[in-house]
Scaffold this active site. Structure first.
Site, PDB file in Angstrom:
ATOM      1  N   ASP A  37       0.855  -1.183   0.000  1.00  0.00           N
ATOM      2  CA  ASP A  37       0.000   0.000   0.000  1.00  0.00           C
ATOM      3  C   ASP A  37       0.894   1.236   0.000  1.00  0.00           C
ATOM      4  OD1 ASP A  37       0.955   0.259   2.645  1.00  0.00           O
ATOM      5  OD2 ASP A  37      -0.763  -0.820   3.429  1.00  0.00           O
ATOM      6  N   ASP A  73       1.658   5.044   1.660  1.00  0.00           N
ATOM      7  CA  ASP A  73       1.420   5.948   2.783  1.00  0.00           C
ATOM      8  C   ASP A  73       2.011   7.307   2.427  1.00  0.00           C
ATOM      9  OD1 ASP A  73       0.516   3.751   4.670  1.00  0.00           O
ATOM     10  OD2 ASP A  73       2.521   3.057   4.140  1.00  0.00           O
ATOM     11  N   ASP A 132       9.392   3.828  12.863  1.00  0.00           N
ATOM     12  CA  ASP A 132       9.946   2.703  13.611  1.00  0.00           C
ATOM     13  C   ASP A 132      11.359   2.294  13.188  1.00  0.00           C
ATOM     14  OD1 ASP A 132       8.835   1.809  11.242  1.00  0.00           O
ATOM     15  OD2 ASP A 132       7.478   0.335  12.155  1.00  0.00           O
TER      16      ASP A 132
HETATM   17  P1  ATP Z   1       3.601  -2.520   4.840  1.00  0.00           P
HETATM   18  O1  ATP Z   1       2.498  -1.538   4.485  1.00  0.00           O
HETATM   19  O2  ATP Z   1       4.319  -3.058   3.690  1.00  0.00           O
HETATM   20  O3  ATP Z   1       3.148  -3.560   5.798  1.00  0.00           O
HETATM   21  P2  ATP Z   1       4.760  -0.213   6.064  1.00  0.00           P
HETATM   22  O4  ATP Z   1       6.170   0.056   6.496  1.00  0.00           O
HETATM   23  O5  ATP Z   1       4.189   0.688   5.026  1.00  0.00           O
HETATM   24  O6  ATP Z   1       4.712  -1.723   5.638  1.00  0.00           O
HETATM   25  P3  ATP Z   1       2.529   0.597   7.621  1.00  0.00           P
HETATM   26  O7  ATP Z   1       1.902  -0.097   8.781  1.00  0.00           O
HETATM   27  O8  ATP Z   1       1.761   0.776   6.375  1.00  0.00           O
HETATM   28  O9  ATP Z   1       3.873  -0.175   7.349  1.00  0.00           O
HETATM   29  O10 ATP Z   1       3.010   2.005   8.158  1.00  0.00           O
HETATM   30  C1  ATP Z   1       3.538   3.019   7.325  1.00  0.00           C
HETATM   31  C2  ATP Z   1       4.715   3.685   7.981  1.00  0.00           C
HETATM   32  O11 ATP Z   1       4.287   4.322   9.199  1.00  0.00           O
HETATM   33  C3  ATP Z   1       5.837   2.769   8.392  1.00  0.00           C
HETATM   34  O12 ATP Z   1       6.720   2.518   7.353  1.00  0.00           O
HETATM   35  C4  ATP Z   1       6.491   3.543   9.505  1.00  0.00           C
HETATM   36  O13 ATP Z   1       7.302   4.567   9.004  1.00  0.00           O
HETATM   37  C5  ATP Z   1       5.298   4.189  10.189  1.00  0.00           C
HETATM   38  N1  ATP Z   1       4.756   3.339  11.273  1.00  0.00           N
HETATM   39  C6  ATP Z   1       3.728   2.477  11.199  1.00  0.00           C
HETATM   40  N2  ATP Z   1       3.508   1.877  12.377  1.00  0.00           N
HETATM   41  C7  ATP Z   1       4.416   2.381  13.227  1.00  0.00           C
HETATM   42  C8  ATP Z   1       4.708   2.188  14.606  1.00  0.00           C
HETATM   43  N3  ATP Z   1       3.990   1.331  15.329  1.00  0.00           N
HETATM   44  N4  ATP Z   1       5.714   2.908  15.137  1.00  0.00           N
HETATM   45  C9  ATP Z   1       6.419   3.797  14.405  1.00  0.00           C
HETATM   46  N5  ATP Z   1       6.202   4.013  13.107  1.00  0.00           N
HETATM   47  C10 ATP Z   1       5.219   3.333  12.523  1.00  0.00           C
HETATM   48 MG    MG Z   2       2.248   0.684   4.267  1.00  0.00          MG
END
Ligand code: ATP
Ligand code: MG
Length: 463
Positions: A84, A86, A166
């Site tokens: 996805d 962001d 994170d």
């Molecule tokens: P994917 O969507 O592929 O599972 P993602 O890294 O995009 O991985 P998301 O949950 O969509 O994960 O979150 C988007 C972004 O928001 C992350 O890459 C991170 O930078 C931040 N993020 C999300 N959850 C947390 C958290 N619990 N603590 C700190 N930062 C977070």
């Molecule tokens: Mg994501």
């Protein structure tokens, strides 16, 4: 291991020396902002979803900063297809809502804007301020005694925001103004070396949000990255903090962990870091009571099957996943009840209720999944009845297919007789052959009905 779980090539070029824009000291230490221009990396707008691009451009045109951030940037740099997209911005959630009609604000702990385009949702997060600037009196930011962040709605700049993310590889920003990639935390280097590194001090960051430990495992498994040693020991020590996380949030994480296509690798890492025990305590306990290697093999085989189905584009359901993950405790509980003199069906019902109740206290499971999960279980003893009309009735059950697939897995690991599974395969084939003439008649009927409907005048169509 299905392809796609281990993939460590990083596509960007340009050294930090060439591209450094020194922003001076950012409070938490000496920080350099590395900017990789469009010519130095592989991210192309052709690989970004048109919805995400719309959001980025509209924010930019309204005078806000807008960056693609998180997994989208990470995965594109790795040459993978993002799950996805962001977006990070300096517009507040309310300002985002004013720009998009198709927008909903969600979350109390962490307020976000969701902009919807059909089935796709673009998550827009406003830059967060840094915690050490927060005060206890600030009603928009709060922590628990353990250091867990309970609310996090104080807004800031991109330089603040980066520290709240994170892992370094999740904190890369793609700037829609000039298509450059911005790195404050060494994320590009970590992408290159395949390291999953917490931003800041691991213990503090895992205490702030223990779910980050699960995220670490998930990303390590999916990307084939190594969790940096400083975080590894902390994860092993602080896993218990996950016990305080609301069960609904853990349910969401369980689905991401096991239905993301890398369930086997994720499961092995979860066990390695002693986190599986927290999510599925009953299953973990049953793994300790291994009889001839069976329980461990069954969970693994079920997860392998999940990964395989996803790779083939077949559907997977949380009901089946939970049914498999909890099967061994379920089976042991059923055995106890049978020994108490219960009938197999009664034992399956009661054990199903008990195991479900105990598990949902840890990682919730909405009823729309827990009902079919229990049906998969209670159909298992029914599949043993092969005389009279019983098999035909079982075959008509709406959950038969899932229950049969479940039986196949049990048979594969030697927990159910292979002969029983083969019998059901043959029985279905026989039944299908017998049904064929009826099936052939069906389309003709449908056609007639459609023709009849066509002749009806279209009501109110001229209004
Ligand atoms: P994917 O969507 O592929 O599972 P993602 O890294 O995009 O991985 P998301 O949950 O969509 O994960 O979150 C988007 C972004 O928001 C992350 O890459 C991170 O930078 C931040 N993020 C999300 N959850 C947390 C958290 N619990 N603590 C700190 N930062 C977070
Ligand atoms: Mg994501």
């Amino acid at each position: 291991m299905p392809a796609g779980c281990y993939y460590t090539h990083c596509y960007y070029s340009g050294t930090s020396e060439n591209n450094v824009t020194n922003q001076g000291d950012i409070d938490s230490g000496s920080v350099q902002r590395v900017t990789v221009p469009r010519s130095g990396h592989v991210i192309s707008r052709a690989n970004i979803s048109s919805s995400a691009l719309k959001v980025l451009y509209r924010l930019k045109e309204a005078g806000f900063q807008a960056y693609l951030v998180g997994g989208g940037v990470r995965d594109l740099l790795l040459g993978r297809e993002p799950k996805d997209f962001d977006v990070g911005t300096d517009a507040t959630p309310e300002q985002v809502r004013q720009l998009f009609r198709n927008c909903r604000l969600i979350g109390r702990r962490f307020r976000l804007a969701h902009v919807r385009f059909g089935r796709e949702i673009i998550e827009v997060a406003t830059f967060r301020a840094r915690h050490d600037e927060d005060t206890d009196a600030d009603r928009d930011s709060a922590r628990s005694d353990e250091g867990r962040i309970l609310r996090d709605n104080v807004y800031g700049t991109i330089e603040d925001d980066v520290w709240r993310r994170d892992f370094t590889v999740n904190a890369l920003y793609y700037d829609i103004r000039d298509f450059s990639v911005i790195d404050y935390v060494g994320g590009l280097h970590d992408l290159e070396s395949g390291t999953l590194r917490v931003i800041g001090e691991p213990e503090q960051r895992f205490r702030e949000d223990p779910v980050r430990m699960l995220r670490a495992v998930r990303f390590a498994a999916k990307l084939g990255f190594r969790i940096d040693p400083a975080s590894e020991t902390v994860i092993q020590e602080l896993g218990y903090l996950l016990e305080d996380i609301p069960s609904a949030r853990l349910f969401d994480e369980v689905l991401k962990l096991f239905l993301g296509g890398c369930a086997v690798a994720t499961y092995e890492l979860l066990r390695h870091y002693d986190l599986f025990r927290i999510l599925f305590p009953m299953t973990e306990e049953s793994l300790g009571r291994e009889e001839e290697g069976f329980p461990h093999t069954f969970v693994l085989r079920a997860l392998e099957n999940t990964d395989q189905r996803l790779a083939e584009g077949k559907p997977v359901t949380p009901a089946f996943l939970y049914a498999a993950l909890l099967w061994e405790p379920m089976r042991l509980r059923m055995q106890e009840l049978l020994e108490d003199g219960m009938s197999p069906l009664e034992a399956a019902q009661l054990a199903g209720n008990q195991i479900t109740a105990e598990q949902v206290a840890v990682t919730s499971l909405p009823k729309r999944f827990s009902f079919p999960m229990r049906e998969i279980w209670t159909l298992q003893p029914r599949l043993e009845r092969r005389r009279g009309k019983a098999p035909q009735r079982t075959l008509q059950h709406p959950r038969f297919r899932a229950a049969y697939d479940f039986l196949l897995l049990r048979a594969e690991v030697g927990e159910a007789p292979e002969e029983l599974a083969a019998w059901w395969t043959a029985f279905q084939n026989r039944d299908a052959a017998e049904q064929e003439p009826v099936a052939a008649a069906a389309p003709a009927k449908k056609k007639r009905r459609r023709r009849r409907r066509k002749r009806k005048p279209a009501a109110a169509s001229d209004d």
